[in-house]
Design an enzyme around this catalytic site. Structure first.
Site, PDB file in Angstrom:
ATOM      1  N   GLY A   1       2.479   3.687   1.604  1.00  0.00           N
ATOM      2  CA  GLY A   1       2.979   3.912   2.953  1.00  0.00           C
ATOM      3  C   GLY A   1       3.428   5.343   3.182  1.00  0.00           C
ATOM      4  O   GLY A   1       3.525   5.814   4.307  1.00  0.00           O
ATOM      5  N   ARG A   2       3.723   6.020   2.097  1.00  0.00           N
ATOM      6  CA  ARG A   2       4.116   7.426   2.223  1.00  0.00           C
ATOM      7  C   ARG A   2       3.630   8.254   1.039  1.00  0.00           C
ATOM      8  O   ARG A   2       4.081   9.360   0.826  1.00  0.00           O
ATOM      9  CB  ARG A   2       5.611   7.554   2.364  1.00  0.00           C
ATOM     10  CG  ARG A   2       6.383   6.906   1.231  1.00  0.00           C
ATOM     11  CD  ARG A   2       7.803   7.301   1.327  1.00  0.00           C
ATOM     12  NE  ARG A   2       8.636   6.495   0.476  1.00  0.00           N
ATOM     13  CZ  ARG A   2       9.925   6.702   0.333  1.00  0.00           C
ATOM     14  NH1 ARG A   2      10.493   7.685   0.976  1.00  0.00           N
ATOM     15  NH2 ARG A   2      10.638   5.930  -0.447  1.00  0.00           N
TER      16      ARG A   2
ATOM     17  N   ASP B   1       8.201   5.681   8.517  1.00  0.00           N
ATOM     18  CA  ASP B   1       7.770   7.006   8.987  1.00  0.00           C
ATOM     19  C   ASP B   1       6.927   7.812   7.995  1.00  0.00           C
ATOM     20  O   ASP B   1       6.514   8.927   8.304  1.00  0.00           O
ATOM     21  CB  ASP B   1       9.000   7.832   9.379  1.00  0.00           C
ATOM     22  CG  ASP B   1       9.966   8.023   8.212  1.00  0.00           C
ATOM     23  OD1 ASP B   1       9.621   7.629   7.070  1.00  0.00           O
ATOM     24  OD2 ASP B   1      11.061   8.557   8.428  1.00  0.00           O
TER      25      ASP B   1
ATOM     26  N   ASP C   1       7.785   5.073  -9.463  1.00  0.00           N
ATOM     27  CA  ASP C   1       8.550   4.799  -8.247  1.00  0.00           C
ATOM     28  C   ASP C   1      10.055   4.813  -8.497  1.00  0.00           C
ATOM     29  O   ASP C   1      10.724   3.778  -8.509  1.00  0.00           O
ATOM     30  CB  ASP C   1       8.140   3.462  -7.592  1.00  0.00           C
ATOM     31  CG  ASP C   1       7.006   3.677  -6.610  1.00  0.00           C
ATOM     32  OD1 ASP C   1       6.397   4.756  -6.641  1.00  0.00           O
ATOM     33  OD2 ASP C   1       6.746   2.773  -5.801  1.00  0.00           O
TER      34      ASP C   1
ATOM     35  N   ARG D   1      -1.264   0.195  -9.924  1.00  0.00           N
ATOM     36  CA  ARG D   1      -0.121  -0.721 -10.087  1.00  0.00           C
ATOM     37  C   ARG D   1      -0.615  -2.156 -10.244  1.00  0.00           C
ATOM     38  O   ARG D   1      -1.741  -2.471  -9.830  1.00  0.00           O
ATOM     39  CB  ARG D   1       0.752  -0.653  -8.820  1.00  0.00           C
ATOM     40  CG  ARG D   1       1.249   0.740  -8.500  1.00  0.00           C
ATOM     41  CD  ARG D   1       1.408   0.913  -6.986  1.00  0.00           C
ATOM     42  NE  ARG D   1       1.756   2.299  -6.667  1.00  0.00           N
ATOM     43  CZ  ARG D   1       2.997   2.748  -6.553  1.00  0.00           C
ATOM     44  NH1 ARG D   1       4.015   1.914  -6.686  1.00  0.00           N
ATOM     45  NH2 ARG D   1       3.223   4.001  -6.291  1.00  0.00           N
TER      46      ARG D   1
ATOM     47  N   GLY E   1       0.811  -1.228   0.000  1.00  0.00           N
ATOM     48  CA  GLY E   1       0.000   0.000   0.000  1.00  0.00           C
ATOM     49  C   GLY E   1       0.832   1.260   0.000  1.00  0.00           C
ATOM     50  O   GLY E   1       2.060   1.230   0.103  1.00  0.00           O
TER      51      GLY E   1
ATOM     52  N   ASP F   1       4.667  -4.258  -7.437  1.00  0.00           N
ATOM     53  CA  ASP F   1       4.018  -3.059  -6.895  1.00  0.00           C
ATOM     54  C   ASP F   1       4.602  -1.791  -7.509  1.00  0.00           C
ATOM     55  O   ASP F   1       4.066  -0.701  -7.296  1.00  0.00           O
ATOM     56  CB  ASP F   1       4.135  -3.008  -5.364  1.00  0.00           C
ATOM     57  CG  ASP F   1       5.559  -3.194  -4.892  1.00  0.00           C
ATOM     58  OD1 ASP F   1       6.154  -4.244  -5.187  1.00  0.00           O
ATOM     59  OD2 ASP F   1       6.106  -2.277  -4.245  1.00  0.00           O
TER      60      ASP F   1
ATOM     61  N   ARG G   1       3.888  14.131  -7.433  1.00  0.00           N
ATOM     62  CA  ARG G   1       3.966  13.530  -8.759  1.00  0.00           C
ATOM     63  C   ARG G   1       2.585  13.476  -9.396  1.00  0.00           C
ATOM     64  O   ARG G   1       1.565  13.562  -8.712  1.00  0.00           O
ATOM     65  CB  ARG G   1       4.643  12.164  -8.693  1.00  0.00           C
ATOM     66  CG  ARG G   1       4.094  11.232  -7.667  1.00  0.00           C
ATOM     67  CD  ARG G   1       4.978   9.997  -7.565  1.00  0.00           C
ATOM     68  NE  ARG G   1       4.400   9.035  -6.639  1.00  0.00           N
ATOM     69  CZ  ARG G   1       4.951   7.870  -6.356  1.00  0.00           C
ATOM     70  NH1 ARG G   1       6.077   7.513  -6.918  1.00  0.00           N
ATOM     71  NH2 ARG G   1       4.365   7.053  -5.510  1.00  0.00           N
TER      72      ARG G   1
ATOM     73  N   LYS H   1       4.421  12.434  -2.274  1.00  0.00           N
ATOM     74  CA  LYS H   1       5.264  11.339  -1.777  1.00  0.00           C
ATOM     75  C   LYS H   1       6.100  11.896  -0.634  1.00  0.00           C
ATOM     76  O   LYS H   1       6.817  12.879  -0.802  1.00  0.00           O
ATOM     77  CB  LYS H   1       6.161  10.824  -2.906  1.00  0.00           C
ATOM     78  CG  LYS H   1       7.008   9.617  -2.515  1.00  0.00           C
ATOM     79  CD  LYS H   1       7.610   8.984  -3.758  1.00  0.00           C
ATOM     80  CE  LYS H   1       8.617   7.899  -3.419  1.00  0.00           C
ATOM     81  NZ  LYS H   1       9.200   7.328  -4.643  1.00  0.00           N
TER      82      LYS H   1
HETATM   83  P1  AMP Z   1       9.284   1.130  -2.471  1.00  0.00           P
HETATM   84  O1  AMP Z   1      10.458   0.263  -2.216  1.00  0.00           O
HETATM   85  O2  AMP Z   1       9.560   2.610  -2.337  1.00  0.00           O
HETATM   86  O3  AMP Z   1       8.561   0.803  -3.735  1.00  0.00           O
HETATM   87  O4  AMP Z   1       8.260   0.848  -1.274  1.00  0.00           O
HETATM   88  C1  AMP Z   1       7.758  -0.415  -0.950  1.00  0.00           C
HETATM   89  C2  AMP Z   1       6.670  -0.235   0.073  1.00  0.00           C
HETATM   90  O5  AMP Z   1       7.196   0.374   1.254  1.00  0.00           O
HETATM   91  C3  AMP Z   1       5.506   0.640  -0.356  1.00  0.00           C
HETATM   92  O6  AMP Z   1       4.354   0.132   0.228  1.00  0.00           O
HETATM   93  C4  AMP Z   1       5.881   1.976   0.220  1.00  0.00           C
HETATM   94  O7  AMP Z   1       4.766   2.812   0.395  1.00  0.00           O
HETATM   95  C5  AMP Z   1       6.508   1.575   1.533  1.00  0.00           C
HETATM   96  N1  AMP Z   1       7.464   2.574   2.035  1.00  0.00           N
HETATM   97  C6  AMP Z   1       8.695   2.862   1.530  1.00  0.00           C
HETATM   98  N2  AMP Z   1       9.284   3.826   2.240  1.00  0.00           N
HETATM   99  C7  AMP Z   1       8.423   4.176   3.228  1.00  0.00           C
HETATM  100  C8  AMP Z   1       8.452   5.129   4.298  1.00  0.00           C
HETATM  101  N3  AMP Z   1       9.487   5.930   4.521  1.00  0.00           N
HETATM  102  N4  AMP Z   1       7.365   5.201   5.103  1.00  0.00           N
HETATM  103  C9  AMP Z   1       6.307   4.404   4.903  1.00  0.00           C
HETATM  104  N5  AMP Z   1       6.224   3.493   3.938  1.00  0.00           N
HETATM  105  C10 AMP Z   1       7.262   3.367   3.100  1.00  0.00           C
HETATM  106 MG    MG Z   2       7.087   1.259  -4.636  1.00  0.00          MG
END
Ligand code: AMP
Ligand code: MG
Length: 525
Positions: free
Chosen positions: A109-110, A142, A287, A207, A107, A277, A200, A130
Site C-alpha cells: 500500500g505504500r 495515503d 516490516d 511474504r 498488498g 503478511d 530498504r 517505503k
Molecule cells: P503494516 O501494518 O504496515 O504491515 O501494513 C498492513 C497493510 O496496510 C499493508 O498492506 C500496507 O501496505 C498497508 N498500509 C500501511 N500503512 C499504509 C499507508 N500509510 N498507506 C497505504 N497503505 C498502508
Molecule cells: Mg506489513
C-alpha cells in the site's frame, strides 16, 4: 555539497516483473487485483527531497560511492522523484492473516519496488521504497510514512544486521519536505508530521501472504507460478524433481523461520505485528512497525498498543506465532502438494530446528560448552527470576559475560534492577541461582577468559532500546539529526565494549517508562 555527480550504472535484472503476471490496469486507484502478482506504479514525487541518513555499507554493496550518495540525484531517486536506468517500479499483491483473522487482499500500500540490482559479486538485491505514495493496494490510506517510524526502521534494520539477526536492510532515509497527517493514538486527534521515504534492501521481499492470496482465491495456477519462481530465484540451491524441490523448499522456509525467531529471543526483540503478511519467505525480519526491545525481562510484554488486550504478539509467544504462521503458509500451499506429509514434515522441522537453536542459545548466553537438559531448567529459572525481579535482560547477560566465576555475586548485578524493593526481596533468590550457575560452570573445562570472550559474542552490550530511538526522533524533530548518525555508529558494533558509550547501554530512564514511542507504540506510521 549536492553536486551533479552521476550515479553509477547499476545492473538491474527485474526477474519478478519479467517472469510473473502483471496487472494490465495502469491507472492508480484502490481495487482488487486478480490473476496478477503486481501492478506497475510510479512513486509520487515529493516537494523537497533531502538525504537524512544512509548506510555506507549497504551503499557500497550496491555499488554507490560516497559522492554518488551525496548527490542531488541520489536524494531525488530515493524520494521517488526520479528513476535510474533499468528501474521498473511496481507494487506487489499479497494478502495475510492479521491478528489471527484472514484479511484478504492487502498488498504494497505504500511500498514501491524500484528493481532488482545484481551487484558486481552477483548478489541480487531488491530496492524498495517505503512511503513513496499510493498504489492500487493503498485502500483508504495515503501511501506515505512519517519520519519517526522511518527513523525507527532505518536504525533498527541496520542494528539487527550487525547483531547477526537476519533482516531486510536500509540504504537510506530521505525527508520529503511534506507533512503527513497521523492520528498517533487513534484518539481522534490527527496531527501533521514530517514525512519520509525509506529505501530498504533485501534479496527478496516475498511474504507468506503472497502465497496465501492466490490460494484463498482458488487461483492455483498463479500460486504454482509464484512457488516455482520463488524456488528458482530465491532458493537456487534446491535440486531434484519439482515435487522434491517444493517439499525441500517448504522445509527450508520452516527452518529459516525457526532460526529467525530464536535470534529475536536471544537479543530480546519483539516484532509487535507478526501477521502473515509481515513474514518473509527468506526468514528475514521485515516490516519494522511498533517493534520494541525488552528492557526488564518480561515474556508478556508487547510494545504494540493495538495488541494490548490479547497480547497475541508478546515477546514470549513469538515462537508459537511463527509456527501458527507457517501452518497458514502450509495450508495455502496444500493444493500444490498431492499429500500433506511433506508439509507436516516441514512444520516438524520448524519445531526441531527451533528447539535446537534454543539449546544452542542457552549454551551461548550462559557460556556453557553444551546445553544439557538441566541447563534448560537453569535458564527457565533465570527467566522467572528476571521477570519477577524486573531485571534488565541485556545488562544482566552482558554482566554475566564480564565477571569471573569466582566473583559472581548478587552485588555485581545491582544496576540491572529497575526496582529497589524487588532487588532487596529477590537478592536471596539471585544468590541461589548464581551458586547453582557457578557449580555448573565448574563442570566445563574452560577458562574464565575463554568463556567470557565467547559470551560477549552472543550477549550484545548495545541494542536499540526504544528510548534511544525515541531520543534520536525527538532531537531530529527539534532540528538536530546528529543522534541518528551516532546511534547508527554505536549499533554497528553491538558486541564491542565501546568505552565512552555507556549511556547507550544504560537502563531505561524513568521518563521512558510510560512515554509514547518507548513503551507504547501504535501501528500509526
Ligand atoms: P503494516 O501494518 O504496515 O504491515 O501494513 C498492513 C497493510 O496496510 C499493508 O498492506 C500496507 O501496505 C498497508 N498500509 C500501511 N500503512 C499504509 C499507508 N500509510 N498507506 C497505504 N497503505 C498502508
Ligand atoms: Mg506489513
Amino acid at each position: 555539497m549536492k553536486t551533479g555527480a552521476p550515479l553509477p550504472d547499476l545492473c538491474f535484472d527485474n526477474a519478478w516483473v519479467r517472469e510473473l503476471p502483471t496487472d494490465p490496469e495502469m491507472a492508480v486507484y484502490p481495487r482488487q487485483v486478480q490473476r496478477a502478482l503486481h501492478s506497475m506504479v510510479k512513486p509520487t514525487p515529493v516537494a523537497e527531497p533531502r538525504l537524512v541518513a544512509h548506510s555506507a555499507e549497504v551503499a557500497e554493496i550496491l555499488g554507490f560511492g560516497e559522492d554518488g550518495v551525496r548527490s542531488r540525484h541520489f536524494a531525488d531517486v530515493f524520494a521517488g522523484n526520479a528513476l535510474m536506468p533499468g528501474m521498473q517500479p511496481m507494487a506487489t499483491n499479497y494478502g495475510g492473516h492479521q491478528f489471527g483473522n484472514w484479511a484478504s487482499q492487502l498488498g504494497d500500500g505504500r511500498a514501491i519496488s524500484l528493481g532488482e540490482v545484481v551487484n558486481d559479486s552477483g548478489r541480487r538485491l531488491e530496492l524498495q521504497l517505503k512511503g513513496a505514495g499510493i498504489t492500487p493496494y493503498s485502500r483508504f490510506a495515503d501511501g506515505r510514512a512519517v519520519m519517526r517510524s522511518s527513523i525507527r526502521e532505518f536504525l533498527c534494520s541496520e542494528a539487527m544486521h550487525h547483531l547477526g539477526v537476519p533482516t531486510t536492510r536500509a540504504l537510506c532515509l530521505v525527508a520529503t519536505g511534506e507533512s503527513v497527517e497521523r492520528d498517533m493514538f487513534y484518539d481522534g486527534n490527527p496531527k501533521p508530521e514530517p514525512g519520509a521515504v525509506l529505501c530498504r534492501v533485501a534479496p527478496s521481499f516475498t511474504r507468506f501472504g503472497h502465497f496465501e492470496l492466490p490460494a484463498a482465491r482458488g487461483d492455483i495456477g498463479l500460486l504454482e507460478t509464484l512457488v516455482d519462481f520463488t524456488i528458482r530465484r530465491d532458493f537456487p540451491r534446491l535440486v531434484g524433481t519439482a515435487q522434491q524441490k517444493r517439499a525441500d523448499w517448504f522445509a527450508a522456509v520452516c527452518g529459516q523461520t525457526a532460526e529467525l525467531v530464536a535470534h529475536w529471543m536471544r537479543v530480546g526483540f519483539v516484532h509487535g505485528v507478526l501477521n502473515t503478511d509481515n513474514m518473509s519467505i527468506l526468514g528475514l525480519t521485515i516490516d519494522y512497525g511498533p517493534y520494541g526491545w525488552l528492557d526488564n525481562f518480561d515474556p508478556d510484554w508487547t510494545p504494540n498498543t493495538t495488541d494490548r488486550q490479547h497480547r497475541r504478539y508478546r515477546f514470549g509467544q513469538q515462537p508459537r506465532i511463527a509456527h501458527w504462521n507457517l501452518a497458514c503458509l502450509a495450508q495455502a500451499l496444500a493444493p500444490l502438494f498431492g499429500e500433506i506429509e511433506p508439509l507436516q514434515e516441514g512444520l516438524r522441522r520448524h519445531a526441531e530446528r527451533y528447539s535446537a537453536c534454543e539449546r544452542r542459545d542457552i549454551a551461548g548466553k550462559l557460556g556453557l560448552l553444551e546445553c544439557r537438559d538441566e541447563d534448560v531448567d537453569l535458564m527457565q529459572w533465570l527467566h522467572l527470576l528476571m521477570t519477577s525481579a524486573e531485571i534488565d535482560m541485556t545488562m544482566f547477560f552482558r554482566r554475566l559475560s564480564d565477571v569471573a566465576a569466582g566473583d559472581l555475586a548478587a552485588e555485581a548485578f545491582s544496576d540491572a534492577f529497575y526496582d529497589e524493593a524487588k532487588r532487596g526481596r529477590m537478592q536471596g533468590e539471585l544468590e541461589a541461582w548464581l551458586m547453582r550457575y557457578r557449580q555448573r560452570l565448574a563442570e566445563d573445562e574452560r577458562s574464565d577468559a575463554a568463556r567470557c570472550q565467547a559470551m560477549r559474542a552472543v550477549n550484545p552490550k548495545f541494542v536499540l532500546r526504544n528510548w534511544l530511538a525515541q531520543m534520536a526522533i525527538d532531537q531530529a524533530q527539534a532540528g538536530d539529526e546528529s543522534e541518528i548518525h551516532r546511534l547508527l555508529e554505536v549499533m554497528r558494533r553491538p558486541y564491542d565494549e565501546q568505552p565512552g558509550m555507556e549511556s547507550y547501554c544504560a537502563r531505561r530512564p524513568d521518563w521512558a517508562r510510560q512515554r509514547a514511542g518507548c513503551s507504547m507504540l501504535s501501528c500509526s506510521s
